[in-house]
Design a protein around this motif. Sequence first.
Motif, PDB file in Angstrom:
ATOM      1  N   ASN A 142      22.241  40.524  25.520  1.00 29.84           N
ATOM      2  CA  ASN A 142      22.745  39.194  25.107  1.00 29.84           C
ATOM      3  C   ASN A 142      23.480  38.092  25.379  1.00 29.84           C
ATOM      4  O   ASN A 142      24.048  37.733  24.669  1.00 29.84           O
ATOM      5  CB  ASN A 142      22.815  39.497  23.083  1.00 29.84           C
ATOM      6  N   LYS A 143      23.564  38.388  26.560  1.00 28.16           N
ATOM      7  CA  LYS A 143      24.567  37.915  27.262  1.00 28.16           C
ATOM      8  C   LYS A 143      24.775  36.087  27.086  1.00 28.16           C
ATOM      9  O   LYS A 143      23.203  35.753  26.959  1.00 28.16           O
ATOM     10  CB  LYS A 143      24.698  37.876  28.570  1.00 28.16           C
ATOM     11  N   PRO A 144      25.401  35.275  27.392  1.00 32.12           N
ATOM     12  CA  PRO A 144      27.191  35.890  27.355  1.00 32.12           C
ATOM     13  C   PRO A 144      27.455  36.050  25.641  1.00 32.12           C
ATOM     14  O   PRO A 144      28.621  36.529  25.701  1.00 32.12           O
ATOM     15  CB  PRO A 144      27.446  34.557  26.993  1.00 32.12           C
ATOM     16  N   CYS A 177      30.553  38.608  25.813  1.00 30.50           N
ATOM     17  CA  CYS A 177      30.735  39.814  26.430  1.00 30.50           C
ATOM     18  C   CYS A 177      31.846  39.936  27.438  1.00 30.50           C
ATOM     19  O   CYS A 177      31.673  38.746  28.470  1.00 30.50           O
ATOM     20  CB  CYS A 177      29.373  40.345  27.088  1.00 30.50           C
ATOM     21  N   ARG A 178      32.166  40.923  27.424  1.00 28.55           N
ATOM     22  CA  ARG A 178      33.390  41.537  28.732  1.00 28.55           C
ATOM     23  C   ARG A 178      33.018  42.685  29.138  1.00 28.55           C
ATOM     24  O   ARG A 178      34.177  42.731  29.984  1.00 28.55           O
ATOM     25  CB  ARG A 178      35.007  40.745  27.994  1.00 28.55           C
ATOM     26  N   CYS A 179      32.071  43.477  28.729  1.00 28.28           N
ATOM     27  CA  CYS A 179      31.989  45.069  29.831  1.00 28.28           C
ATOM     28  C   CYS A 179      31.266  44.693  30.852  1.00 28.28           C
ATOM     29  O   CYS A 179      30.510  45.249  31.411  1.00 28.28           O
ATOM     30  CB  CYS A 179      31.398  46.002  28.498  1.00 28.28           C
ATOM     31  N   GLU A 202      21.817  34.439  31.870  1.00 30.76           N
ATOM     32  CA  GLU A 202      21.894  34.845  30.104  1.00 30.76           C
ATOM     33  C   GLU A 202      20.593  34.813  29.202  1.00 30.76           C
ATOM     34  O   GLU A 202      19.307  34.525  29.820  1.00 30.76           O
ATOM     35  CB  GLU A 202      22.409  33.529  29.638  1.00 30.76           C
ATOM     36  N   THR A 203      21.233  35.561  28.360  1.00 28.08           N
ATOM     37  CA  THR A 203      19.021  36.100  27.630  1.00 28.08           C
ATOM     38  C   THR A 203      19.149  35.692  26.501  1.00 28.08           C
ATOM     39  O   THR A 203      18.479  35.971  25.609  1.00 28.08           O
ATOM     40  CB  THR A 203      19.494  37.844  28.243  1.00 28.08           C
ATOM     41  N   ALA A 204      20.545  35.234  25.786  1.00 26.59           N
ATOM     42  CA  ALA A 204      20.666  34.839  24.764  1.00 26.59           C
ATOM     43  C   ALA A 204      19.999  33.947  24.238  1.00 26.59           C
ATOM     44  O   ALA A 204      19.438  33.156  24.531  1.00 26.59           O
ATOM     45  CB  ALA A 204      22.090  35.070  24.009  1.00 26.59           C
TER      46      ALA A 204
END
Length: 232
Positions: free
Chosen positions: A215-217, A208-210, A81-83
Motif C-alpha cells: 500500500n505504498k507509500p 513504509c520504510r521497509c 505507489e499503489t495506495a
Amino acid sequence: MKKEIKKGKIVVSKDGPYLVSGNLPLEKEIITTDKEGEVCCWKKGKIYPVQESYALCRCGKSKTAPYCDGSHVEDVFDGTETASRKKYLEQLDSKTKGPELELTDAQSFCANGRFCDRKEGTWNLTKNSGDPAAKKMAIRQACDCPAGRLVVWDKKTGKAIEPAFDQSLAVVDDPSAKCSGPIWVKGGVQIQAADGFEYEKRNRVTLCRCGKSCNKPFCDGTHVRIGFEASL
Ligand code: FES
C-alpha cells in the motif's frame, strides 16, 4: 518559545527516498508493552539533529537508516505507489457505535501497531463507551494508533477526538515484535506523490520504510511479518 512548524512537506520520490523539507523534527518512538505483554504505550527515543531538509530511506536497504544512502539505486527499488487516493472517510471498512463514541476503521492504513488489541479491543470498548473507564481506554487506544486507521468520534459533538500533535516525524521501533517500524507522520504534514498528487493531510499516518508495503507509500504492517530491521 516553541517554534511552530506549519509548512513541513514530504515528497515521495520515484523509486527513491522521502524528501522531507520544512525543518521537520525527527525522533525515534518505541512501542512498549505492559506486564501481560500487550502493546500499551509509546516511549520516546533518540532525537535526530534538526535539518531544514533531508532524505529518509523508503527502500529498507540503507546502511545509514533512517536516512537514504543511495542503496535504492544499486539494489534497484520499485517504489510504485499503489495506495488509494481517496480520503480516509471514503475508505472506511466499518463504523462501530457505542453510547458515547463512534469508531471509524479504514483497514488499508493499518501499520500493525497493535494498540487496538489491548484489553477487550477498541471496537468492544467503543460499544461499551457508556462506562467511563471503557470510554477512556477506547479514546487512548485509538489516539495511540500511529497510522490513523482508527479514529474515535464524540457522538455529542460529532467531532473526531485526536491527539494534539505539532508537525513532526518519528521512526518507529517495535522491540516486542522484534522489528523496526514505519515513519510516523504527525500533525498534518503534506505528503506529495511522485506524480505531484497531494494525499489527504492527516493528523496521524505512517509511511513504509521497509520497502515491502503493498500500500505504498503508506505502511501496511509488512515490516512485522518480514521482521524488518533498519540499520541503525
Ligand atoms: S531509499 Fe535510498 S537507500 Fe533506501
